[in-house]
Design a protein around this motif. Structure first.
Motif, PDB file in Angstrom:
ATOM      1  N   SER A 133       0.799  -1.199  -0.028  1.00  0.00           N
ATOM      2  CA  SER A 133      -0.011   0.142   0.019  1.00  0.00           C
ATOM      3  C   SER A 133       1.007   1.353  -0.019  1.00  0.00           C
ATOM      4  O   SER A 133       0.405   2.372  -0.632  1.00  0.00           O
ATOM      5  N   ILE A 134       1.842   1.192   0.839  1.00  0.00           N
ATOM      6  CA  ILE A 134       2.964   2.272   0.876  1.00  0.00           C
ATOM      7  C   ILE A 134       3.446   2.541  -0.596  1.00  0.00           C
ATOM      8  O   ILE A 134       3.651   3.502  -0.993  1.00  0.00           O
ATOM      9  N   LEU A 135       4.022   1.589  -1.075  1.00  0.00           N
ATOM     10  CA  LEU A 135       4.476   1.653  -2.317  1.00  0.00           C
ATOM     11  C   LEU A 135       3.529   2.071  -3.574  1.00  0.00           C
ATOM     12  O   LEU A 135       3.970   2.879  -4.482  1.00  0.00           O
ATOM     13  N   ARG A 136       2.396   1.477  -3.308  1.00  0.00           N
ATOM     14  CA  ARG A 136       1.299   1.885  -4.454  1.00  0.00           C
ATOM     15  C   ARG A 136       1.126   3.471  -4.223  1.00  0.00           C
ATOM     16  O   ARG A 136       0.834   4.132  -5.329  1.00  0.00           O
ATOM     17  N   ARG A 137       0.998   4.017  -3.380  1.00  0.00           N
ATOM     18  CA  ARG A 137       0.600   5.468  -3.110  1.00  0.00           C
ATOM     19  C   ARG A 137       1.818   6.198  -3.238  1.00  0.00           C
ATOM     20  O   ARG A 137       1.591   7.160  -4.238  1.00  0.00           O
ATOM     21  N   LEU A 138       2.963   5.744  -3.278  1.00  0.00           N
ATOM     22  CA  LEU A 138       4.035   6.557  -3.850  1.00  0.00           C
ATOM     23  C   LEU A 138       4.205   6.602  -5.381  1.00  0.00           C
ATOM     24  O   LEU A 138       4.266   7.580  -5.906  1.00  0.00           O
ATOM     25  N   ALA A 139       3.801   5.337  -5.959  1.00  0.00           N
ATOM     26  CA  ALA A 139       3.892   5.177  -7.548  1.00  0.00           C
ATOM     27  C   ALA A 139       2.959   5.922  -7.920  1.00  0.00           C
ATOM     28  O   ALA A 139       2.921   6.177  -9.203  1.00  0.00           O
ATOM     29  N   ASN A 140       1.748   6.161  -7.403  1.00  0.00           N
ATOM     30  CA  ASN A 140       0.652   6.967  -7.780  1.00  0.00           C
ATOM     31  C   ASN A 140       0.905   8.595  -7.792  1.00  0.00           C
ATOM     32  O   ASN A 140       0.297   9.315  -8.455  1.00  0.00           O
TER      33      ASN A 140
END
Length: 297
Positions: free
Chosen positions: A40-47
Motif C-alpha cells: 500500500s505504501i509503495l502503491r501510493r508513492l507510485a501514484n
C-alpha cells in the motif's frame, strides 16, 4: 517467478510521507500483513506521478548541495530515503538500447543479460515506461552447495515485463531473473528489506545455457580482511585462517581461508587436498577444481 502483488489504487503520497510510513511500520516480506502494508505504501508513492521528476530537477538545480552523501544518488539507483526499521525506498532507472548511457557503458553496467538471484527480498513496482523484461526461473537454494559449475536445477517460468503499475515481490534465494533492456527508458520503485545477517547468505550468478552457477556475487569485507591479513605474513593470521578452514560456520569463509593460505605459495596441491577433506561439499568441489588447474599448469 516473483510473486505478483495485487494492490488497488489508494490515492497518492509524497516521498516524505512514504518514508515516514515505512519507517513506522517496517517491512517484513515474510509476514502477510506487513507485506500488504508495504504494498500500500509503495502503491501510493507510485501514484504520485511528479515526485521523482521534481526530486531530480531539484538535485540538478542545486547541484546536490542540499542532499547528504548518504542519499546515494548514482547513475542507475537512487536511494530515496535512509535505512530505518530494516527497510528503505529506492528508484532504479532502466535505459533502452537506444539511450546514450547504454551505448556508452554497455549492457552489463545495468545488469542486463546477467542471470542472478538475490539474498534479500524486495517489493518493486513499475513507475514509468514499459519496464525491463525478464526471463524468470526458480531453484532450490537449500539444496544448493554453491560451488562454481554446480547445476541446481533451474526451472524456467516465463518471460514478462515490469510495466507501469505492475507490482512484484522478489523472494530471496528463490527467484532468478535474466533482465533484458527496456523498450524505452523506464523506472521502477522498490522497498528493500535488509537483514543484518543476510551478507552471510550467498547470491549467485548463473549460466542459463548450462544451468550452472558461475560465481558468487556478494563477497564480504570479512573475506577481504582475512586475505589481506594472511598476505601480510603474520603468523597469527595464518593460524586464524587454518582454524577458519576447519571450523568456521560459513563455507565461504572456509574457502577464503584456503585461498588466502594458497596465496603464500608452498605446497598448494597438499593444501587443496586438505580442503577436499574439509567436510564441506562446496569447499571440496572448489578445491578439486583448483587442484586440477594446478595439474594442467
Amino acid at each position: 517467478m516473483p510473486r505478483v502483488i495485487e494492490c488497488a489504487s489508494a490515492g497518492e503520497a509524497s516521498l516524505q510521507e512514504s518514508i515516514d510510513a515505512l519507517a513506522g511500520a517496517g517491512f517484513d516480506p515474510g509476514d502477510e500483513d506487513s507485506l500488504a502494508l508495504g504494498a500500500s505504501i509503495l502503491r501510493r508513492l507510485a501514484n504520485n506521478r511528479r515526485f521523482l521528476g521534481d526530486l531530480m530537477i531539484d538535485c540538478l538545480r542545486e547541484r546536490h548541495r542540499h542532499h547528504e552523501p548518504a542519499s546515494a544518488y548514482g547513475p542507475q539507483a537512487i536511494v530515496l530515503g535512509p535505512l530505518r526499521n530494516g527497510s528503505f525506498l529506492r528508484a532504479n532507472i532502466w535505459p533502452s538500447e537506444r539511450d546514450g548511457c547504454f551505448r556508452a557503458s554497455g549492457a552489463h553496467s545495468f545488469v542486463y543479460g546477467m542471470p542472478h538471484d538475490h539474498n534479500f527480498s524486495f517489493l518493486t513496482v513499475g513507475y514509468f515506461g514499459p519496464g525491463y523484461e525478464s526471463d524468470y526461473y526458480e531453484y532450490d537454494y537449500a539444496a544448493t552447495a554453491g560451488y562454481v559449475g554446480e547445476t541446481p536445477g533451474l526451472r524456467f517460468v516465463e518471460r514478462s515485463a515490469l510495466g507501469e503499475g505492475r507490482m512484484l515481490l522478489y523472494r530471496a534465494h528463490r527467484d532468478i531473473h535474466s533482465q533484458l533492456p527496456a523498450a524505452s527508458m523506464s523506472v521502477s520503485l522498490n522497498i528493500l528489506h535488509i537483514d543484518p545477517g543476510q551478507g552471510w547468505f550467498d547470491q549467485y550468478g548463473f549460466d542459463l545455457e548450462s544451468g550452472a552457477i558461475t560465481g558468487l556475487l556478494n563477497p564480504t569485507s570479512t573475506e577481504v580482511f582475512l586475505r589481506c591479513a594472511v598476505g601480510l605474513g603474520d603468523a597469527a593470521a595464518v593460524d586464524l585462517a587454518e582454524d577458519f578452514g576447519r571450523h568456521h560456520p560459513s563455507d565461504r569463509m572456509r574457502l577464503a581461508s584456503y585461498e588466502a593460505r594458497a596465496s603464500l605459495g608452498g605446497d598448494e596441491d597438499g593444501l587443496w587436498r586438505e580442503a577436499e577433506r574439509s567436510g564441506s561439499l562446496m569447499v571440496a568441489e572448489e578445491a578439486t577444481a583448483r587442484r586440477r588447474a594446478l595439474e594442467r599448469n
